[in-house]
Design a protein around this motif. Structure first.
Motif, PDB file in Angstrom:
ATOM      1  N   ILE A 128      15.084 -14.179  -3.334  1.00 20.87           N
ATOM      2  CA  ILE A 128      13.782 -13.535  -3.203  1.00 20.87           C
ATOM      3  C   ILE A 128      12.691 -14.496  -3.676  1.00 20.87           C
ATOM      4  O   ILE A 128      12.831 -15.146  -4.713  1.00 20.87           O
ATOM      5  CB  ILE A 128      13.722 -12.246  -4.052  1.00 20.87           C
ATOM      6  N   SER A 129      11.613 -14.563  -2.899  1.00 17.90           N
ATOM      7  CA  SER A 129      10.415 -15.331  -3.260  1.00 17.90           C
ATOM      8  C   SER A 129      10.562 -16.829  -3.072  1.00 17.90           C
ATOM      9  O   SER A 129       9.963 -17.621  -3.811  1.00 17.90           O
ATOM     10  CB  SER A 129       9.954 -15.029  -4.705  1.00 17.90           C
ATOM     11  N   GLY A 130      11.298 -17.234  -2.063  1.00 20.38           N
ATOM     12  CA  GLY A 130      11.308 -18.638  -1.678  1.00 20.38           C
ATOM     13  C   GLY A 130      10.034 -18.997  -0.936  1.00 20.38           C
ATOM     14  O   GLY A 130       9.298 -18.136  -0.465  1.00 20.38           O
ATOM     15  N   GLY A 131       9.781 -20.309  -0.840  1.00 14.45           N
ATOM     16  CA  GLY A 131       8.640 -20.779  -0.069  1.00 14.45           C
ATOM     17  C   GLY A 131       7.345 -20.872  -0.840  1.00 14.45           C
ATOM     18  O   GLY A 131       6.364 -21.428  -0.343  1.00 14.45           O
ATOM     19  N   ASP A 132       7.282 -20.337  -2.058  1.00 14.03           N
ATOM     20  CA  ASP A 132       6.085 -20.501  -2.894  1.00 14.03           C
ATOM     21  C   ASP A 132       5.964 -21.968  -3.303  1.00 14.03           C
ATOM     22  O   ASP A 132       6.943 -22.725  -3.264  1.00 14.03           O
ATOM     23  CB  ASP A 132       6.196 -19.671  -4.179  1.00 14.03           C
ATOM     24  N   VAL A 133       4.782 -22.350  -3.743  1.00 16.46           N
ATOM     25  CA  VAL A 133       4.563 -23.676  -4.306  1.00 16.46           C
ATOM     26  C   VAL A 133       3.802 -23.518  -5.613  1.00 16.46           C
ATOM     27  O   VAL A 133       2.802 -22.817  -5.676  1.00 16.46           O
ATOM     28  CB  VAL A 133       3.764 -24.574  -3.343  1.00 16.46           C
ATOM     29  N   THR A 134       4.293 -24.167  -6.682  1.00 18.58           N
ATOM     30  CA  THR A 134       3.610 -24.172  -7.974  1.00 18.58           C
ATOM     31  C   THR A 134       3.711 -25.580  -8.549  1.00 18.58           C
ATOM     32  O   THR A 134       4.667 -25.912  -9.236  1.00 18.58           O
ATOM     33  CB  THR A 134       4.227 -23.147  -8.944  1.00 18.58           C
ATOM     34  N   HIS A 135       2.696 -26.394  -8.276  1.00 18.36           N
ATOM     35  CA  HIS A 135       2.757 -27.804  -8.650  1.00 18.36           C
ATOM     36  C   HIS A 135       2.810 -28.028 -10.147  1.00 18.36           C
ATOM     37  O   HIS A 135       3.302 -29.067 -10.600  1.00 18.36           O
ATOM     38  CB  HIS A 135       1.537 -28.541  -8.086  1.00 18.36           C
ATOM     39  N   GLY A 136       2.306 -27.080 -10.922  1.00 19.66           N
ATOM     40  CA  GLY A 136       2.207 -27.286 -12.362  1.00 19.66           C
ATOM     41  C   GLY A 136       3.415 -26.848 -13.151  1.00 19.66           C
ATOM     42  O   GLY A 136       3.347 -26.753 -14.379  1.00 19.66           O
ATOM     43  N   ALA A 137       4.524 -26.585 -12.476  1.00 14.60           N
ATOM     44  CA  ALA A 137       5.716 -26.125 -13.197  1.00 14.60           C
ATOM     45  C   ALA A 137       6.973 -26.720 -12.557  1.00 14.60           C
ATOM     46  O   ALA A 137       7.038 -26.881 -11.335  1.00 14.60           O
ATOM     47  CB  ALA A 137       5.804 -24.601 -13.188  1.00 14.60           C
TER      48      ALA A 137
END
Length: 390
Positions: A128-137
Motif C-alpha cells: 500500500i502507498s507505493g509510488g510516493d516520493v519523499t526526497h528528505g527521508a
C-alpha cells in the motif's frame, strides 16, 4: 467449504495502524480472506507509547508480537542493525506461519525488512502507498524497494500509480484506490471539540496548532537543531500547541526529550502525547488553526479537512502538495513567516476550498476486493515480469 486465504498484516507504528485498521476490519468481513496481524517495532516500545494497546483496543486478530528494537533508534548504525535483525525474526516467523500473502503499508525501514523476508520465502507481497516520493527521508528508497518486491500494488492517487508502472510493474497489478487517511476522515465520526478537550485534558479555547516533527533521515541535517528552530518560531506566534511525538527514526528520541522539556516549562500552552490514537488525532486536526511539522499527515490528510498546513524542510519533498500546504525551510524565520501566513483569514479560506487528490471512494473495500481477486487468480505465486510499457 474452501479454506480462507491468510493475509499477514504487519504494523510497526501508530500512524501505520491508524491507516491499516479499516482494511483489517473489511478483511474480517470477507468470505475469502482471513487477516492475521503481526505487531512489531515502535508498537512494543514503552519509549514510543507501547501503542500495541491501540491495536488491542481495536480487537484486531493479533497472531504475533515481534520485538525488534534491541539496538535502539539513535543512529544509522542502529537502524541498519535493526533491519538485519528484523529480517532474521520475520524469516523465522513467515517460515513457520506460511501466510498466503503479506500486506504492508508505506516506507519504513522495518517494513522494508519485512518485505525482504516475504520475498525471499516466495510469499506474495502486497504493498500500500507505493509510488510516493519523499526526497528528505531514507524512506524514499525503502518504499521503492518494496514496490519492486511486491506483486500487487495499491497506490493512493493516479500520479503515484503511473510512477509504479514506470518502475516496471504490470498495470494489471496496480490499482489506484485512494488514500486510507482520506477515507478515515470521510467516514469516521470525529469527537466534538468539547469531548476532545476533555479527552486530552487540555484547554482548546485558544487557537492551537497540531505539531508533529520527525527527523529528516536523508541529507545530514541535525534533527534536534531543526526542531529547536521550530520551537523558536512557535515562541512568537499566538498559538497553543498539541505535540505528537517523533517516530523511531534516528534522532527521534532526542526530539522527544526536547518536547518534554518545553512542555514542562509551559504546561498551560504546550501539551505532548506519544500517541493520540487515530480518533483523537484526526479530531485534533479538524479543529486546529494549522498543522505544523513534517509528518505525511500534514500534506496527505489535511486537504480532506481543508485545514492550513505548514510543511517544514525536505522530509515530504516530492509528494503531491495541495493549495492548503505552505512549504518552508527549517529555520525559525521561515517557519514563523509560513505560520503567520497560514493563520491569515485569506489563507484559511483558501484552505477550505482544497480538493484532495486522495479520495478513492471505498478505499479499504477496494483493497479487499483486489486482494481477493489476486489471491484466487492465476497471477498469484507466478514470477514477476518487468513491464517495459507499450
Amino acid at each position: 467449504m474452501t479454506m480462507k486465504k491468510t493475509v499477514c498484516v504487519v504494523t510497526g507504528t501508530r500512524a501505520e495502524w491508524g491507516l491499516l485498521r479499516g482494511v483489517v476490519k473489511k478483511m474480517e468481513q470477507s468470505e475469502i480472506l482471513r487477516p492475521s496481524v503481526v505487531v512489531t517495532g515502535a508498537h512494543l516500545s514503552d519509549a514510543f507509547g507501547h501503542t500495541v494497546a491501540e491495536v488491542e483496543a481495536d480487537e484486531a486478530p493479533i497472531d504475533a508480537r515481534i520485538d525488534i528494537l534491541k539496538f535502539g533508534t539513535g543512529s544509522a548504525l542502529s537502524t541498519a542493525k535493526t533491519v538485519a535483525y528484523t529480517l532474521d525474526r520475520f524469516v523465522d516467523y513467515f517460515s513457520q506461519a506460511r501466510p498466503d500473502a503479506v500486506l504492508v503499508l508505506g516506507d519504513r525501514y522495518e517494513i522494508f525488512a519485512v518485505g525482504q523476508a516475504a520475498a525471499l520465502l516466495e510469499i506474495p507481497l502486497i504493498h500500500i502507498s507505493g509510488g510516493d516520493v519523499t526526497h528528505g527521508a531514507a524512506d524514499d528508497y525503502f518504499r521503492h524497494c518494496l514496490t519492486k518486491m511486491a506483486s500487487l500494488h495499491f497506490p493512493a492517487c493516479e500520479e503515484y500509480a503511473r510512477r509504479v508502472i514506470r518502475m516496471g510493474e504490470d498495470p494489471a497489478t496496480v490499482e489506484n484506490v485512494g488514500g486510507l487517511g482520506d477515507e478515515n476522515l470521510r467516514n469516521m465520526k470525529l469527537l466534538s471539540r468539547a469531548d476532545l478537550e476533555k479527552s486530552i485534558d487540555f484547554s482548546l479555547e485558544q487557537p492551537y496548532a497540531l505539531v508533529t516533527y520527525h527527523p529528516e533521515t536523508a541529507g545530514g541535517a541535525s534533527p534536534v537543531g531543526q526542531f529547536d528552530e521550530l520551537l523558536h518560531a512557535l515562541e512568537n506566534v499566538p498559538l497553543h500547541v498539541i505535540f505528537t511525538k517523533a517516530n523511531a527514526d534516528a534522532g527521534g528520541a532526542d526530539i522527544n526529550r526536547r518536547i518534554d522539556e518545553i512542555c514542562a516549562l509551559h504546561p498551560q500552552r504546550y501539551k505532548a502525547f506519544t500517541s493520540l490514537g487515530v480518533l483523537r488525532y484526526l479530531s485534533a486536526m479538524k479543529y486546529c488553526a494549522a498543522v505544523i511539522g513534517n509528518s505525511s499527515s500534514g500534506v496527505v490528510e489535511t486537504p480532506t479537512l481543508g485545514v492550513p498546513a505548514v510543511n517544514i524542510g525536505r522530509r515530504q519533498e516530492g509528494r503531491i502538495l495541495c493549495p492548503n500546504v505552505i512549504c518552508c525551510e527549517a529555520d525559525a524565520a521561515s517557519i514563523r513567516a509560513a505560520v503567520e501566513k497560514a493563520l491569515t483569514p485569506e489563507f484559511a479560506q483558501l484552505a477550505k476550498t482544497t480538493v484532495s487528490p486522495y479520495n478513492g471512494g471505498e478505499t479499504s473495500l477496494r483493497m479487499v476486493r483486489g486482494m481477493e481477486c489476486f489471491l484466487t487468480g492465476p497471477r498469484c505465486g507466478k514470477p514477476k515480469i518487468f513491464y517495459d510499457g507499450e
